[in-house]
Design an enzyme around this catalytic site. Structure first.
Site, PDB file in Angstrom:
ATOM      1  N   SER A  62       0.818  -1.209   0.000  1.00  0.00           N
ATOM      2  CA  SER A  62       0.000   0.000   0.000  1.00  0.00           C
ATOM      3  C   SER A  62       0.852   1.258   0.000  1.00  0.00           C
ATOM      4  CB  SER A  62      -0.918   0.015   1.229  1.00  0.00           C
ATOM      5  OG  SER A  62      -0.158   0.243   2.409  1.00  0.00           O
TER       6      SER A  62
ATOM      7  N   GLU B 246       6.740  -0.332  -5.121  1.00  0.00           N
ATOM      8  CA  GLU B 246       5.602  -0.534  -6.028  1.00  0.00           C
ATOM      9  C   GLU B 246       4.363  -0.480  -5.159  1.00  0.00           C
ATOM     10  OE1 GLU B 246       2.606  -2.128  -7.234  1.00  0.00           O
ATOM     11  OE2 GLU B 246       3.538  -3.965  -7.977  1.00  0.00           O
TER      12      GLU B 246
ATOM     13  N   CYS C 265      -2.251  -5.218  -8.143  1.00  0.00           N
ATOM     14  CA  CYS C 265      -1.967  -3.784  -8.085  1.00  0.00           C
ATOM     15  C   CYS C 265      -2.245  -3.110  -9.424  1.00  0.00           C
ATOM     16  CB  CYS C 265      -0.513  -3.550  -7.674  1.00  0.00           C
ATOM     17  SG  CYS C 265      -0.135  -4.113  -6.004  1.00  0.00           S
TER      18      CYS C 265
END
Length: 469
Positions: free
Chosen positions: A222, A243, A277
């Protein structure tokens, strides 16, 4: 047939605390995970720092040969690893899921092992010769997520090991068994202590970020946690590859063929039940073909079976944990209350075992609805109508994240022009979320920084050194 029980390392010492890991499809126990603490982390880092110089002293070719043997070891244990992954993470064996993830681990590890990275001659004018080399960092800390626990771990450790580093891995507390088993298999080929898993909680991750002997952190997760890592790593000036969260937009141009793109749109959004993601999380469709796209996408989505992962017929599984189920449920309820139209799903059975949320398509929704603005990270896709391309681009760029995006069109030149206007680390055309071990990948805005994969990914796991003279 080999079972995953034989792949998990023994839990030692005898008085080691453990905790049960539950199957998100059934609620049953998958196995026991060790509970490591900061003292365990510190010992692992000390060992890693001791063995790393000998690994770094080997040639790139020798290290690559070892990693190729490790990839072979993954393949030998692939079915047992996939079955463990399916039970712990929830994703089905078939489709772009558990067996696919384990096979990709071997593929990505081989790519990291064999991608050439030669010294670059920067200047050679007869008087000065300058070469750019990349030296090992030392000890790398890898903190991974629960959605693709094995593959993302490989994305982190493959290039780190290839570049001569030692690695300490902290898996998600939700999916430690998959990573423990994977690393145990890889360690059949590696020197002792070079690659270690610490199955701990948030305190362990926080200690990794500030640890003076860890030279780099690789993190996938996150944005909030990424920001905490940035702050914690500041005093030791760690290198970071982050990331972070995304809320990827897709734009369907008016010349697209709704039937031709429906399958690609579905998997772009619903791969791993939306728990990716770089999945498609907001879909903007031109008003001329809006109804047709909704209709074709609904047909595809309705035909995709969802259920327990070990059932060979399923291609969609549960949400990995109840907290994520609750997020998706809240956002879909907010969409319903706002007057949005539910094309499919949106009606979970709260009494059934497991964290199953039905495949959900939501149409006629405002762009400022929470289901559009917040990252749902689950099997619910909002579909927003637009009138002009300028409007669609503005809405797609309107959030503070920019991991991926996509443009869907029958005209490649037009699609590329629109793609160049989108604020995202990767923009796909007529697909979404497809990654390649040789194509650099990373985010923009608050989706993180740093690149993974290919030559750029190798460089990110080294310290640049110019030899001038």
């Amino acid at each position: 047939m080999e079972t995953y029980d034989t792949l998990l390392p023994p839990i030692t010492p005898a008085n080691r605390r453990t905790r049960p890991i539950l199957n998100p499809a059934t609620g049953g126990e998958v196995g026991l995970a060790p509970v490591h603490d900061i003292a365990d982390l510190d010992r692992a880092v000390v060992t890693a720092a001791l063995v790393q110089p000998a690994w770094a002293a080997l040639s790139h070719q020798t290290r690559s040969e070892v990693l190729l043997k490790a990839a072979d070891a993954i393949e030998r244990s692939s079915e047992a690893l996939a079955r463990l992954l399916s039970q712990e993470q929830g994703k089905p064996l078939n489709g772009p899921n558990a067996r696919f993830e384990v096979a990709s681990c071997a593929t990505w590890l081989r790519a990291a092992a064999t991608t050439p990275l030669d010294p670059e001659v920067v200047v050679d004018d007869g008087q000065t010769r300058a070469e750019l080399h990349y030296r090992p960092i030392g000890v790398v800390g890898a903190i991974g997520p629960w959605n693709w626990p094995m593959l993302i771990t490989i994305w982190q450790i493959g290039p780190a090991l290839r570049m001569g580093n030692a690695v300490v891995v902290k898996p998600s507390e939700y999916t430690p068994l998959s990573v423990l088993a994977l690393i145990n298999v890889i360690n059949q080929e590696l020197p002792d202590g070079l690659l270690t898993v610490i199955s701990g909680g948030r305190d362990v991750g926080a200690r990794m970020a500030e640890h003076p002997a860890i030279g780099k952190i690789m993190f996938t997760g996150s944005t909030a946690t990424g920001k905490a890592i940035i702050r914690s790593s500041a005093d030791t000036v760690k290198r970071l590859t982050l990331e972070l969260g995304g809320n990827d937009a897709g734009i369907v141009l008016p010349d697209a063929d709704p039937k031709a793109i429906a399958q690609g749109l579905f998997w772009g959004a619903f791969i791993n039940a939306g728990q990716t993601c770089a999945a498609l999380k907001r879909l903007y469709v031109h008003e001329d073909i809006y109804d047709a796209v909704c209709e074709e996408l609904t047909k595809v989505a309705a035909a995709m079976p969802m259920g327990p992962g070990l059932d060979e017929n399923n291609v969609l599984g549960p949400l990995q944990n109840r907290a994520q189920f609750d997020i998706v449920d809240r956002l879909v309820k907010a969409a319903k209350e706002s007057g949005a139209r539910i094309l499919l799903g949106g009606n979970p059975d709260y009494d059934q075992p497991g964290n199953f949320y039905p495949t959900t398509l939501v149409a006629d929704i405002d762009n400022d609805n929470p289901l559009v603005v917040e990252e749902q990270f689950g099997p619910a896709l909002p579909i927003i109508k637009y009138s002009t391309v300028d409007e669609a681009v503005a809405k797609a760029n309107g959030l503070d994240v920019g991991l991926g995006a996509s443009v869907w069109s029958s005209d490649l030149a037009t699609a590329r022009k629109v793609a160049s206007r989108l604020e995202a680390g990767t923009v796909w055309i007529n697909s979404h979320g497809m990654v390649n071990p040789m194509i650099p990948f990373g985010g923009s805005k608050q989706s993180g920084y740093g690149l993974e994969f290919g030559v750029e990914g190798l460089k990110a796991l080294g310290i640049p050194q110019v030899i001038n003279g």
